[in-house]
Design a protein around this motif. Structure first.
Motif, PDB file in Angstrom:
ATOM      1  N   GLY A 140     -15.072  -4.400 -15.235  1.00  0.00           N
ATOM      2  CA  GLY A 140     -16.122  -3.383 -15.259  1.00  0.00           C
ATOM      3  C   GLY A 140     -15.631  -2.114 -14.595  1.00  0.00           C
ATOM      4  N   ASP A 141     -16.563  -1.257 -14.244  1.00  0.00           N
ATOM      5  CA  ASP A 141     -16.183   0.035 -13.667  1.00  0.00           C
ATOM      6  C   ASP A 141     -16.385   0.075 -12.153  1.00  0.00           C
ATOM      7  OD1 ASP A 141     -18.926   0.087 -13.545  1.00  0.00           O
ATOM      8  OD2 ASP A 141     -19.158   1.947 -14.671  1.00  0.00           O
ATOM      9  N   ARG A 142     -16.315  -1.070 -11.505  1.00  0.00           N
ATOM     10  CA  ARG A 142     -16.588  -1.185 -10.072  1.00  0.00           C
ATOM     11  C   ARG A 142     -15.348  -1.006  -9.211  1.00  0.00           C
ATOM     12  NH1 ARG A 142     -19.302  -6.919  -9.506  1.00  0.00           N
ATOM     13  NH2 ARG A 142     -18.342  -6.580  -7.492  1.00  0.00           N
ATOM     14  N   TYR A 143     -14.349  -0.332  -9.647  1.00  0.00           N
ATOM     15  CA  TYR A 143     -13.101  -0.232  -8.903  1.00  0.00           C
ATOM     16  C   TYR A 143     -12.909   1.167  -8.306  1.00  0.00           C
ATOM     17  CZ  TYR A 143     -11.434   2.189 -13.028  1.00  0.00           C
ATOM     18  OH  TYR A 143     -11.293   3.083 -14.045  1.00  0.00           O
ATOM     19  N   ARG A 144     -12.105   1.200  -7.252  1.00  0.00           N
ATOM     20  CA  ARG A 144     -11.657   2.451  -6.646  1.00  0.00           C
ATOM     21  C   ARG A 144     -10.148   2.506  -6.769  1.00  0.00           C
ATOM     22  NH1 ARG A 144     -13.684   2.235  -0.632  1.00  0.00           N
ATOM     23  NH2 ARG A 144     -14.509   0.188  -1.098  1.00  0.00           N
ATOM     24  N   VAL A 145      -9.617   3.677  -7.094  1.00  0.00           N
ATOM     25  CA  VAL A 145      -8.172   3.871  -7.144  1.00  0.00           C
ATOM     26  C   VAL A 145      -7.693   4.217  -5.735  1.00  0.00           C
ATOM     27  CG1 VAL A 145      -6.307   5.273  -8.096  1.00  0.00           C
ATOM     28  CG2 VAL A 145      -8.216   4.574  -9.558  1.00  0.00           C
ATOM     29  N   VAL A 146      -6.664   3.499  -5.284  1.00  0.00           N
ATOM     30  CA  VAL A 146      -6.134   3.667  -3.930  1.00  0.00           C
ATOM     31  C   VAL A 146      -4.629   3.921  -4.029  1.00  0.00           C
ATOM     32  CG1 VAL A 146      -5.826   2.552  -1.677  1.00  0.00           C
ATOM     33  CG2 VAL A 146      -7.922   2.156  -3.000  1.00  0.00           C
ATOM     34  N   ASP A 147      -4.200   5.098  -3.604  1.00  0.00           N
ATOM     35  CA  ASP A 147      -2.784   5.468  -3.693  1.00  0.00           C
ATOM     36  C   ASP A 147      -1.866   4.523  -2.919  1.00  0.00           C
ATOM     37  OD1 ASP A 147      -3.320   7.591  -5.377  1.00  0.00           O
ATOM     38  OD2 ASP A 147      -3.410   9.066  -3.754  1.00  0.00           O
ATOM     39  N   ALA A 148      -2.373   3.924  -1.840  1.00  0.00           N
ATOM     40  CA  ALA A 148      -1.550   3.007  -1.041  1.00  0.00           C
ATOM     41  C   ALA A 148      -1.138   1.767  -1.831  1.00  0.00           C
ATOM     42  CB  ALA A 148      -2.308   2.585   0.217  1.00  0.00           C
ATOM     43  N   LEU A 149      -1.747   1.524  -2.980  1.00  0.00           N
ATOM     44  CA  LEU A 149      -1.425   0.360  -3.804  1.00  0.00           C
ATOM     45  C   LEU A 149      -0.446   0.689  -4.926  1.00  0.00           C
ATOM     46  CD1 LEU A 149      -5.010  -1.177  -4.141  1.00  0.00           C
ATOM     47  CD2 LEU A 149      -3.299  -1.574  -2.359  1.00  0.00           C
ATOM     48  N   ALA A 150       0.031   1.932  -4.974  1.00  0.00           N
ATOM     49  CA  ALA A 150       0.955   2.359  -6.028  1.00  0.00           C
ATOM     50  C   ALA A 150       2.259   1.568  -5.947  1.00  0.00           C
ATOM     51  CB  ALA A 150       1.238   3.851  -5.893  1.00  0.00           C
ATOM     52  N   PRO A 151       2.978   1.468  -7.073  1.00  0.00           N
ATOM     53  CA  PRO A 151       4.265   0.776  -7.052  1.00  0.00           C
ATOM     54  C   PRO A 151       5.171   1.364  -5.971  1.00  0.00           C
ATOM     55  CG  PRO A 151       3.664   1.340  -9.299  1.00  0.00           C
ATOM     56  CD  PRO A 151       2.669   2.018  -8.398  1.00  0.00           C
ATOM     57  N   GLY A 152       5.898   0.472  -5.300  1.00  0.00           N
ATOM     58  CA  GLY A 152       6.843   0.903  -4.283  1.00  0.00           C
ATOM     59  C   GLY A 152       6.304   0.873  -2.868  1.00  0.00           C
ATOM     60  N   ASN A 153       4.997   0.780  -2.702  1.00  0.00           N
ATOM     61  CA  ASN A 153       4.443   0.680  -1.357  1.00  0.00           C
ATOM     62  C   ASN A 153       4.587  -0.751  -0.855  1.00  0.00           C
ATOM     63  OD1 ASN A 153       3.769   3.377  -1.042  1.00  0.00           O
ATOM     64  ND2 ASN A 153       1.777   3.116  -1.988  1.00  0.00           N
ATOM     65  N   GLY A 154       4.549  -0.921   0.444  1.00  0.00           N
ATOM     66  CA  GLY A 154       4.824  -2.212   1.038  1.00  0.00           C
ATOM     67  C   GLY A 154       3.611  -3.106   1.198  1.00  0.00           C
ATOM     68  N   ALA A 155       3.893  -4.330   1.617  1.00  0.00           N
ATOM     69  CA  ALA A 155       2.846  -5.332   1.821  1.00  0.00           C
ATOM     70  C   ALA A 155       1.848  -4.876   2.875  1.00  0.00           C
ATOM     71  CB  ALA A 155       3.480  -6.665   2.219  1.00  0.00           C
ATOM     72  N   GLN A 156       2.330  -4.283   3.951  1.00  0.00           N
ATOM     73  CA  GLN A 156       1.418  -3.863   5.014  1.00  0.00           C
ATOM     74  C   GLN A 156       0.461  -2.776   4.531  1.00  0.00           C
ATOM     75  OE1 GLN A 156       1.246  -5.596   8.027  1.00  0.00           O
ATOM     76  NE2 GLN A 156      -0.722  -4.523   7.995  1.00  0.00           N
ATOM     77  N   ALA A 157       0.904  -1.920   3.613  1.00  0.00           N
ATOM     78  CA  ALA A 157       0.023  -0.892   3.048  1.00  0.00           C
ATOM     79  C   ALA A 157      -1.150  -1.531   2.311  1.00  0.00           C
ATOM     80  CB  ALA A 157       0.804   0.035   2.113  1.00  0.00           C
ATOM     81  N   VAL A 158      -0.889  -2.637   1.613  1.00  0.00           N
ATOM     82  CA  VAL A 158      -1.954  -3.363   0.911  1.00  0.00           C
ATOM     83  C   VAL A 158      -2.931  -3.952   1.923  1.00  0.00           C
ATOM     84  CG1 VAL A 158      -2.477  -5.345  -0.567  1.00  0.00           C
ATOM     85  CG2 VAL A 158      -0.530  -3.860  -1.104  1.00  0.00           C
ATOM     86  N   LEU A 159      -2.404  -4.601   2.943  1.00  0.00           N
ATOM     87  CA  LEU A 159      -3.272  -5.218   3.947  1.00  0.00           C
ATOM     88  C   LEU A 159      -4.082  -4.165   4.697  1.00  0.00           C
ATOM     89  CD1 LEU A 159      -0.925  -8.024   5.290  1.00  0.00           C
ATOM     90  CD2 LEU A 159      -2.797  -8.223   3.633  1.00  0.00           C
ATOM     91  N   ASP A 160      -3.474  -3.030   4.994  1.00  0.00           N
ATOM     92  CA  ASP A 160      -4.199  -1.950   5.671  1.00  0.00           C
ATOM     93  C   ASP A 160      -5.317  -1.406   4.786  1.00  0.00           C
ATOM     94  OD1 ASP A 160      -2.509  -2.244   7.856  1.00  0.00           O
ATOM     95  OD2 ASP A 160      -1.300  -0.459   7.373  1.00  0.00           O
ATOM     96  N   ALA A 161      -5.057  -1.250   3.482  1.00  0.00           N
ATOM     97  CA  ALA A 161      -6.072  -0.721   2.562  1.00  0.00           C
ATOM     98  C   ALA A 161      -7.279  -1.644   2.466  1.00  0.00           C
ATOM     99  CB  ALA A 161      -5.454  -0.499   1.177  1.00  0.00           C
ATOM    100  N   THR A 162      -7.061  -2.940   2.653  1.00  0.00           N
ATOM    101  CA  THR A 162      -8.154  -3.915   2.534  1.00  0.00           C
ATOM    102  C   THR A 162      -8.842  -4.203   3.858  1.00  0.00           C
ATOM    103  OG1 THR A 162      -6.763  -5.855   2.938  1.00  0.00           O
ATOM    104  CG2 THR A 162      -6.947  -5.080   0.639  1.00  0.00           C
TER     105      THR A 162
END
Length: 152
Positions: free
Chosen positions: A64-86
Motif C-alpha cells: 500500500g502507500d503507508r511507507y516513508r522513504v528514508v535516505d539512510a536505507l539507500a544502497p551502500g549504507n551500513g547496518a547501524q544506519a538501518v538500526l538507527d533509522a528504526t
C-alpha cells in the motif's frame, strides 16, 4: 519492538542508474505474495521505511502507500544506519518494516543474531522478522520468522 527486514523483490539488471532499477514482472509477483503474507500479521500502526531506490519503493507499494522513504536505507549504507533509522531496540513504533537491500540487510540480520556483522544473504523479497524483548534486566533478540516468496 518488531523489526521486519524485507529485501526488495527481483529487479531489472540495468537502468539509467542503480536507484532507477525497477521490479521485473516476477518481482512484482514476489512483492505481492509477501505483502499478502504480511497483511494479517502486522497491525495498522506498523511503520514502513523504504530506501529511495525505485525497486524498494515498488516493493513497499505492494503493501500500500503507508511507507516513508528514508535516505539512510539507500544502497551502500551500513547496518547501524538501518538500526538507527528504526530506533532498534526500543523502536520508532511497535512494528517497523524496513524495505532495503543486500548486503546491508544481511549484515543487520547477522548483527542482531550474533552481535557481529557478517555477510549473510537474504533472498530477493525475503523477510526476516525480529523482536526485541526484555527478560529480567537482559535485552534479547528473538527471530520470529524467515519467509521467502518460494515458500508461499
Amino acid at each position: 519492538m518488531n523489526l521486519i527486514l524485507w529485501r526488495h523483490a527481483e529487479a531489472e539488471d540495468h537502468a539509467s542508474s542503480d536507484l532507477a532499477r525497477q521490479l521485473t514482472p516476477r518481482g512484482r509477483k514476489q512483492a505481492q505474495g509477501i505483502a499478502k503474507w504480511l497483511k494479517p500479521r502486522v497491525g495498522d500502526d506498523a511503520i514502513f521505511l523504504a530506501s529511495p531506490a525505485t525497486r524498494t519503493i515498488q516493493t513497499a507499494e505492494a503493501f500500500g502507500d503507508r511507507y516513508r522513504v528514508v535516505d539512510a536505507l539507500a544502497p551502500g549504507n551500513g547496518a547501524q544506519a538501518v538500526l538507527d533509522a528504526t530506533g532498534w531496540p526500543d523502536g520508532i513504533g511497535e512494528t517497523v518494516v524496513v524495505i532495503g537491500h543486500q548486503p546491508t540487510l544481511g549484515r543487520v540480520a547477522a548483527l542482531l543474531m550474533t552481535g557481529h556483522e557478517a555477510e549473510w544473504s537474504i533472498k530477493k523479497s525475503g523477510v526476516w522478522w525480529f523482536q526485541s524483548r526484555t527478560r529480567g534486566s537482559d535485552g534479547q533478540t528473538v527471530l520470529r520468522a524467515v519467509i521467502t516468496p518460494d515458500l508461499l
